[in-house]
Design an enzyme around this catalytic site. Structure first.
Site, PDB file in Angstrom:
ATOM      1  N   HIS A  75       0.914  -1.249   0.111  1.00 33.72           N
ATOM      2  CA  HIS A  75      -0.140  -0.001  -0.003  1.00 33.72           C
ATOM      3  C   HIS A  75       0.942   1.227   0.046  1.00 33.72           C
ATOM      4  O   HIS A  75       1.874   1.533  -0.863  1.00 33.72           O
ATOM      5  CB  HIS A  75      -0.945  -0.083   1.352  1.00 33.72           C
ATOM      6  CG  HIS A  75      -1.934   1.126   1.329  1.00 33.72           C
ATOM      7  ND1 HIS A  75      -2.395   1.642   0.115  1.00 33.72           N
ATOM      8  CD2 HIS A  75      -2.798   1.349   2.325  1.00 33.72           C
ATOM      9  CE1 HIS A  75      -3.380   2.400   0.531  1.00 33.72           C
ATOM     10  NE2 HIS A  75      -3.691   2.260   1.796  1.00 33.72           N
ATOM     11  N   HIS A 103      -2.453  -2.612  -9.298  1.00 27.82           N
ATOM     12  CA  HIS A 103      -3.491  -2.257  -8.445  1.00 27.82           C
ATOM     13  C   HIS A 103      -4.357  -3.094  -8.091  1.00 27.82           C
ATOM     14  O   HIS A 103      -4.750  -3.827  -9.197  1.00 27.82           O
ATOM     15  CB  HIS A 103      -4.069  -0.748  -8.961  1.00 27.82           C
ATOM     16  CG  HIS A 103      -4.737  -0.074  -7.803  1.00 27.82           C
ATOM     17  ND1 HIS A 103      -6.016  -0.017  -7.678  1.00 27.82           N
ATOM     18  CD2 HIS A 103      -4.307   0.974  -7.112  1.00 27.82           C
ATOM     19  CE1 HIS A 103      -6.209   0.463  -6.413  1.00 27.82           C
ATOM     20  NE2 HIS A 103      -5.062   1.384  -6.270  1.00 27.82           N
ATOM     21  N   ARG A 141      -3.368   9.750 -10.897  1.00 29.20           N
ATOM     22  CA  ARG A 141      -2.725  10.480  -9.952  1.00 29.20           C
ATOM     23  C   ARG A 141      -1.251  10.244 -10.421  1.00 29.20           C
ATOM     24  O   ARG A 141      -0.466  11.417 -10.224  1.00 29.20           O
ATOM     25  CB  ARG A 141      -2.840   9.787  -8.638  1.00 29.20           C
ATOM     26  CG  ARG A 141      -4.133  10.004  -7.804  1.00 29.20           C
ATOM     27  CD  ARG A 141      -4.279   9.105  -6.726  1.00 29.20           C
ATOM     28  NE  ARG A 141      -4.007   7.571  -7.074  1.00 29.20           N
ATOM     29  CZ  ARG A 141      -4.127   6.638  -5.882  1.00 29.20           C
ATOM     30  NH1 ARG A 141      -4.418   6.941  -4.674  1.00 29.20           N
ATOM     31  NH2 ARG A 141      -3.815   5.559  -6.178  1.00 29.20           N
TER      32      ARG A 141
HETATM   33  N1  HAX Z   1       5.272  -6.699  -9.890  1.00 37.78           N
HETATM   34  C1  HAX Z   1       5.245  -8.013  -9.749  1.00 37.78           C
HETATM   35  N2  HAX Z   1       4.062  -8.914  -9.412  1.00 37.78           N
HETATM   36  C2  HAX Z   1       2.999  -8.381  -9.349  1.00 37.78           C
HETATM   37  C3  HAX Z   1       2.892  -6.917  -9.524  1.00 37.78           C
HETATM   38  C4  HAX Z   1       3.857  -6.088  -9.674  1.00 37.78           C
HETATM   39  N3  HAX Z   1       3.846  -4.865  -9.550  1.00 37.78           N
HETATM   40  N4  HAX Z   1       1.523  -6.555  -9.320  1.00 37.78           N
HETATM   41  C5  HAX Z   1       0.948  -7.793  -9.006  1.00 37.78           C
HETATM   42  N5  HAX Z   1       1.893  -8.906  -9.008  1.00 37.78           N
HETATM   43  C6  HAX Z   1       1.477 -10.106  -8.797  1.00 37.78           C
HETATM   44  C7  HAX Z   1       0.894 -10.422  -7.581  1.00 37.78           C
HETATM   45  O1  HAX Z   1       1.956 -10.427  -6.496  1.00 37.78           O
HETATM   46  C8  HAX Z   1       0.070 -11.829  -7.855  1.00 37.78           C
HETATM   47  O2  HAX Z   1       1.160 -12.827  -7.711  1.00 37.78           O
HETATM   48  P1  HAX Z   1       0.779 -14.384  -7.041  1.00 37.78           P
HETATM   49  O3  HAX Z   1      -0.311 -14.803  -7.941  1.00 37.78           O
HETATM   50  O4  HAX Z   1       2.141 -14.975  -7.228  1.00 37.78           O
HETATM   51  O5  HAX Z   1       0.359 -14.050  -5.744  1.00 37.78           O
HETATM   52  C9  HAX Z   1      -0.372 -11.688  -9.425  1.00 37.78           C
HETATM   53  O6  HAX Z   1       0.629 -10.716  -9.796  1.00 37.78           O
HETATM   54  C10 HAX Z   1      -1.840 -11.250  -9.247  1.00 37.78           C
HETATM   55  O7  HAX Z   1      -1.876 -10.119  -8.623  1.00 37.78           O
HETATM   56  P2  HAX Z   1      -3.106  -8.852  -8.997  1.00 37.78           P
HETATM   57  O8  HAX Z   1      -4.233  -9.751  -8.838  1.00 37.78           O
HETATM   58  O9  HAX Z   1      -2.692  -8.254  -9.984  1.00 37.78           O
HETATM   59  O10 HAX Z   1      -2.776  -7.862  -7.908  1.00 37.78           O
HETATM   60  P3  HAX Z   1      -3.278  -7.560  -6.384  1.00 37.78           P
HETATM   61  O11 HAX Z   1      -4.756  -7.091  -6.469  1.00 37.78           O
HETATM   62  O12 HAX Z   1      -3.383  -8.963  -5.622  1.00 37.78           O
HETATM   63  O13 HAX Z   1      -2.405  -6.868  -5.642  1.00 37.78           O
HETATM   64  C11 HAX Z   1      -1.005  -4.739  -5.648  1.00 37.78           C
HETATM   65  C12 HAX Z   1      -2.381  -5.538  -5.979  1.00 37.78           C
HETATM   66  C13 HAX Z   1      -1.058  -3.336  -5.780  1.00 37.78           C
HETATM   67  C14 HAX Z   1      -0.893  -5.223  -4.109  1.00 37.78           C
HETATM   68  C15 HAX Z   1       0.228  -5.205  -6.600  1.00 37.78           C
HETATM   69  O14 HAX Z   1      -0.150  -5.140  -7.840  1.00 37.78           O
HETATM   70  C16 HAX Z   1       1.664  -4.913  -6.138  1.00 37.78           C
HETATM   71  O15 HAX Z   1       1.992  -5.661  -5.054  1.00 37.78           O
HETATM   72  N6  HAX Z   1       2.271  -4.174  -6.721  1.00 37.78           N
HETATM   73  C17 HAX Z   1       3.261  -3.560  -6.138  1.00 37.78           C
HETATM   74  C18 HAX Z   1       3.334  -2.711  -4.819  1.00 37.78           C
HETATM   75  C19 HAX Z   1       2.606  -1.482  -5.146  1.00 37.78           C
HETATM   76  O16 HAX Z   1       2.886  -0.567  -6.008  1.00 37.78           O
HETATM   77  N7  HAX Z   1       1.790  -1.070  -4.231  1.00 37.78           N
HETATM   78  C20 HAX Z   1       0.905   0.185  -4.310  1.00 37.78           C
HETATM   79  C21 HAX Z   1      -0.617   0.159  -4.888  1.00 37.78           C
HETATM   80  C22 HAX Z   1      -1.205   1.268  -4.748  1.00 37.78           C
HETATM   81  C23 HAX Z   1      -1.247   1.997  -3.425  1.00 37.78           C
HETATM   82  O17 HAX Z   1      -2.094   1.524  -2.538  1.00 37.78           O
HETATM   83  N8  HAX Z   1      -0.649   2.921  -3.005  1.00 37.78           N
HETATM   84  O18 HAX Z   1      -0.810   3.413  -1.693  1.00 37.78           O
END
Ligand code: HAX
Length: 441
Positions: A271, A318, A327
């Site tokens: 997050h 996301h 943003r």
């Molecule tokens: N890099 C590598 N792998 C990623 C990824 C990324 N940026 N985004 C998603 N994935 C992976 C997930 O870890 C998941 O892997 P597993 O099946 O092995 O567990 C798979 O792709 C499916 O995930 P998803 O359904 O696309 O994404 P989620 O809804 O589960 O998670 C997240 C959303 C934002 C947590 C995720 O995209 C992520 O970890 N991003 C990187 C961290 C990040 O930038 N977070 C900030 C988000 C915005 C926010 O809240 N800001 O405050």
């Protein structure tokens, strides 16, 4: 600041009556169905919350009370020395649902200045923490220490009617928003600037005064803070920080306790902490390559290496969005308008050009596009804020606006304690078996 409170009273009484009527007439209407997969994947897409302040569209991005970020950059009042919206105006919009006038915004600035005194014991409590404690730990500890000031908690202990809850929640929300920049700036100056603190300047608006207390005098850093604190404020109700604030508040924990809960969620790397991770990742990339500007090929290799190591590429993906975060675009525009040439911002742009296709090719990442955190750190680095572990505190100061506006609405609408049901996997297995048996009949 009676007029804001009175205006809110009027609006909330009206909506309360509408909700009562709607529930009486349509309370039985079905809103949707959900699957077993949705439950195991963090309730994605399950509508389970009411949040009045904003709504997130997967393609278009966030709308605050129906207004997009580009619209708000036009419509919200600005400071005399700047071209970015004042966060005071966004708070008014979130709370009241209307675009404020210049005077409405000025009144909020004055009201927050009046409420901004932070008691000494808050700083004393922070000072007891080791200097290497993460800035978010220091920030949340300060907010918890400030809970001694909760008028909601005091009124509840005295005994108040349910109808009055929102008035005390409003007072706490306004006091908290007025005070969090001071606590946040204290943490920054304590940890990174030899404990030399800067007194507030009451001639400045909320964001500019925060920039001043942090120790940044560049007029465009003030403008950056106005934009930053506006766009990070709210992202509907299901994100971890908003949901945690709402959930804890539903037990009638006061706004100090509820905000602290939300900020603890914001401090997670999936997050709000992603903003520090992005810059850490870029600095490591530069270091691996011996400094300077990497090529697109080198960036692509680094992304693949990160994925191969089983790590996430920070700033990308996301849970709801399926396109580039508006943003991110607002910050890209800020770069083009105010900065124009900067190595780290250029790297952010190059990552944007190569990362999505690599992430998409994994076949599992639902959103290969950048989120808000992919850009914010690069702008801060440009103005000299290299201490990336601090970035989530800036996010937290902004997020206070959205989650506290929502919390006041929760109390005004008499939102009950939140208590969804949970089941075991054994229960799910039995359920599936029963359904299959029914279908086979
Ligand atoms: N890099 C590598 N792998 C990623 C990824 C990324 N940026 N985004 C998603 N994935 C992976 C997930 O870890 C998941 O892997 P597993 O099946 O092995 O567990 C798979 O792709 C499916 O995930 P998803 O359904 O696309 O994404 P989620 O809804 O589960 O998670 C997240 C959303 C934002 C947590 C995720 O995209 C992520 O970890 N991003 C990187 C961290 C990040 O930038 N977070 C900030 C988000 C915005 C926010 O809240 N800001 O405050």
């Amino acid at each position: 600041m009676e007029s804001l409170k009175n205006k809110f009273r009027e609006k909330s009484m009206q909506l309360s009556a509408e909700i009562k009527d709607m529930l009486a007439k349509h309370g039985n209407m079905k809103l949707g169905e959900y699957t077993i997969e949705q439950i195991y994947s963090g309730m994605k897409g399950v509508i389970g919350l009411i949040t009045e302040t904003s709504k997130l569209d997967p393609i278009e991005g966030i709308r605050f009370r129906g207004y997009s970020i580009p619209e708000l950059r036009q419509l919200l009042p600005k400071a005399k020395d700047g071209n970015e919206p004042l966060p005071e105006g966004l708070f008014y919009l979130l709370l009241i649902g209307e675009i404020p006038t210049e005077e409405d915004v000025k009144n909020i600035t004055i009201d927050w200045q009046r409420r901004s005194n932070v008691p000494k014991h808050v700083f004393d409590v922070i000072d007891e923490l080791p200097l290497d404690a993460h800035p978010m730990t220091q920030f949340v500890t300060g907010i918890m220490a400030m809970q001694t000031e909760s008028v909601f908690a005091k009124a509840y202990a005295r005994g108040i009617s349910k109808k009055e809850y929102w008035e005390y929640a409003y007072e706490d929300a306004m006091n908290l928003i007025a005070r969090v920049p001071r606590v946040a700036a204290y943490v920054y100056r304590r940890k990174y600037k030899n404990n030399v603190h800067i007194e507030p300047d009451y001639n400045l608006d909320w964001a500019a005064n925060f920039a001043h207390m942090l120790g940044y005098s560049d007029v465009n850093f003030k403008n950056l803070m106005r934009l930053y604190l506006t766009i990070h404020a709210d992202h509907e109700g299901g994100n971890v920080s908003a949901h945690a604030t709402h959930l804890v508040g539903s037990a009638l924990s006061d706004p100090y306790l509820s905000l602290a809960a939300g900020l603890n969620g914001l401090a997670g790397p999936l997050h709000g902490l992603a903003n520090q991770e992005v810059i850490k990742w870029i600095f490591q990339l530069k270091e691996n390559l011996g400094g300077g500007l990497p090529t697109k090929e080198q960036i692509a290799e680094y992304i693949k290496k990160t994925l191969a190591e089983g790590k996430v590429v920070p700033g990308y993906g996301h849970a709801v969005l399926r396109k580039t975060d508006p943003r991110f675009i607002a910050q890209q525009e800020f770069y083009r308008n105010y900065i124009k040439k900067d190595d780290v911002c250029e790297i952010v742009q190059m990552i944007y050009e190569v990362a999505p296709s690599i992430l998409e090719a994994t076949g599992k990442i639902k959103n290969p596009w950048p989120n808000v955190d992919a850009h914010s750190g690069a702008l801060l680095v440009h103005y000299g804020m290299f201490e990336y572990e601090y970035y989530t505190v800036l996010f937290g100061v902004s997020r206070a606006l959205g989650v506290l506006a929502s919390l006041v609405w929760d109390r005004a609408l008499g939102m009950p304690i939140e208590r969804p049901s949970s089941v075991t996997t054994e229960w799910v297995k039995n359920y599936i078996a029963k359904q299959l048996a029914e279908q086979a009949k």
